[in-house]
Design an enzyme around this catalytic site. Structure first.
Site, PDB file in Angstrom:
ATOM      1  N   CYS A 189     -14.101  -4.873   5.750  1.00 41.16           N
ATOM      2  CA  CYS A 189     -12.633  -4.954   5.730  1.00 41.16           C
ATOM      3  C   CYS A 189     -12.096  -6.242   5.111  1.00 41.16           C
ATOM      4  CB  CYS A 189     -12.089  -4.789   7.141  1.00 41.16           C
ATOM      5  SG  CYS A 189     -12.525  -3.195   7.876  1.00 41.16           S
ATOM      6  N   CYS A 249      -5.147   0.940  13.614  1.00 42.25           N
ATOM      7  CA  CYS A 249      -4.652   1.137  12.251  1.00 42.25           C
ATOM      8  C   CYS A 249      -5.153   2.472  11.709  1.00 42.25           C
ATOM      9  CB  CYS A 249      -5.071  -0.024  11.345  1.00 42.25           C
ATOM     10  SG  CYS A 249      -6.832  -0.070  10.967  1.00 42.25           S
TER      11      CYS A 249
END
Length: 391
Positions: free
Chosen positions: A81, A212
């Site tokens: 990420c 998310c």
């Protein structure tokens, strides 16, 4: 690093997988926007760093060739990420070292529906040790692996400090409120603490609206030396004042919060503050890695925005939003803007560049001279970047 300038940024609106275009089209559009913003042609760029997590190995070339085939080196980057910020880190290093005068960092992701999953079953996972430690503490679970790690860290923090579930939910409410002013964000409709808490339970304190979403999108930044910017009459008023990347140390496996990058982030932030001679209390705006509400709460303390054990007070006092001490994730963050893994770090860069230029519209934070970016990838890497308005 103070001579390194962000001279152009661009991104496309983030969308859910069902509405996504192809990765190469999204990336090419973001690169064109960044070049237009800089006032440059691709022929003036000397190196490119392409960030993505899910894709075949030279997807970066495929994406950039849609803009032009200039023969420059194209380096493909994957750091989970933190991929977008890792590409930015490499571009800034190339320019800061004097190897090139102008470099491009871009990131993109065409994600599938559903939670992140480990792709390969025929080889060792980089998360084996992480999951072993997490499940030894929390027990086995069918929840997605990232939710187990971040939710477990949030649960451990709750146990230590008595934090209420409502405090975590308030982060999602704040994210949606900020995203309401961001045309690039996926989830712009407001929500309430009650709605967040009533959404399906995922793991620990986390409900669905505290996680998310899988997102598709692309973003890009053009990085240049101060001299190059001056010679070409470019916008050179946003400097990278300091930047640091850290990876795991043995303490990662000694504390649930370190499993999700707390100690990595703290070391990177401390390095940046020391290099730049900046006190975190001087910050007015921060884009931080809020993949889950638990991680935003932990990151307040990892980045030293508030003292250890005080994150709940920080949130409830409104010190994390407009009118408070530091506006965190004015873009809406990963929770509401979305999290296309390879694009996230560069979207953060774009938001903070707009903030420093005074171009953030309804999201604009007053009197921004410094802006901090925090992006992590499990397994692991943390990248912290400090931007400064100069001139």
């Amino acid at each position: 690093m103070g001579r390194v300038r962000v001279v152009g940024v661009g991104m496309v609106p983030f969308v859910t997988p069902s509405k996504s275009g192809s990765y190469d089209a999204m990336a090419a559009a973001a690169v064109r926007k960044a070049l237009t913003d800089a006032g440059l042609d691709l022929e003036q760029v000397q190196q490119a760093y392409a960030g993505f997590v899910y894709g075949d190995s030279t997807s970066g070339q495929r994406a950039l060739y849609g803009v032009g085939m200039t023969g420059i080196p194209v380096v493909n980057v994957n750091n989970n990420c933190s991929t977008g910020s890792s590409a930015l880190w490499l571009a800034a290093q190339a320019v800061g070292s004097g190897s090139v005068d102008c470099a491009l960092a871009f990131g993109f992701e065409q994600m599938e529906r559903g939670a992140l999953a480990m792709k390969w079953s025929d080889r060792p996972s980089p998360f084996v040790d992480f999951m072993e430690v997490a499940q030894k503490r929390n027990g086995p679970s069918e929840a997605p692996f990232a939710a187990q790690l971040f939710g477990g860290a949030g649960a451990a923090y709750m146990e230590e400090h008595g934090t209420s579930p409502e405090t975590f939910a308030m982060i999602s409410v704040k994210a949606r409120k900020h995203a309401g002013n961001n045309p690039y964000a996926v989830f712009r409709a407001p929500t309430t603490v009650e709605e967040v808490l009533a959404s399906p339970r995922i793991f620990g304190p986390l409900t669905r609206l505290q996680c998310c979403p899988p997102t598709c999108g692309a973003a890009a930044a053009v990085i240049a030396s101060e001299d190059f910017a001056r010679r070409h009459g470019l916008k050179g008023d946003v400097a990278i004042a300091a930047q640091a990347m850290t990876t795991d140390q043995p303490d990662t496996f000694e504390d649930p919060k370190n499993l999700v990058g707390f100690s990595m982030a703290q070391r990177a932030a401390d390095e940046v503050y020391e290099k730049a001679g900046v006190d975190p209390r001087d910050l007015r705006v921060v884009e931080l890695h809020d993949c889950f509400t638990a991680n935003e709460l932990l990151s307040y303390e990892a980045l030293r925005l508030t003292a250890p054990g005080t994150a709940e007070k920080f949130i409830r006092d409104g010190d994390n939003t407009y009118g408070g001490r530091v506006v965190t994730n004015p873009s809406g963050g990963l929770l509401s803007k979305g999290h296309p893994l390879g694009a996230t770090g560069l979207a953060q860069c774009a938001e903070l560049t707009w903030q420093l230029r005074g171009e953030a519209g309804a999201r604009q934070v007053d009197d921004v001279r410094l802006a901090l970016q925090h992006n992590i990838g499990l397994g692991g890497a943390a990248v912290v970047t400090l931007y400064q308005k100069v001139g």
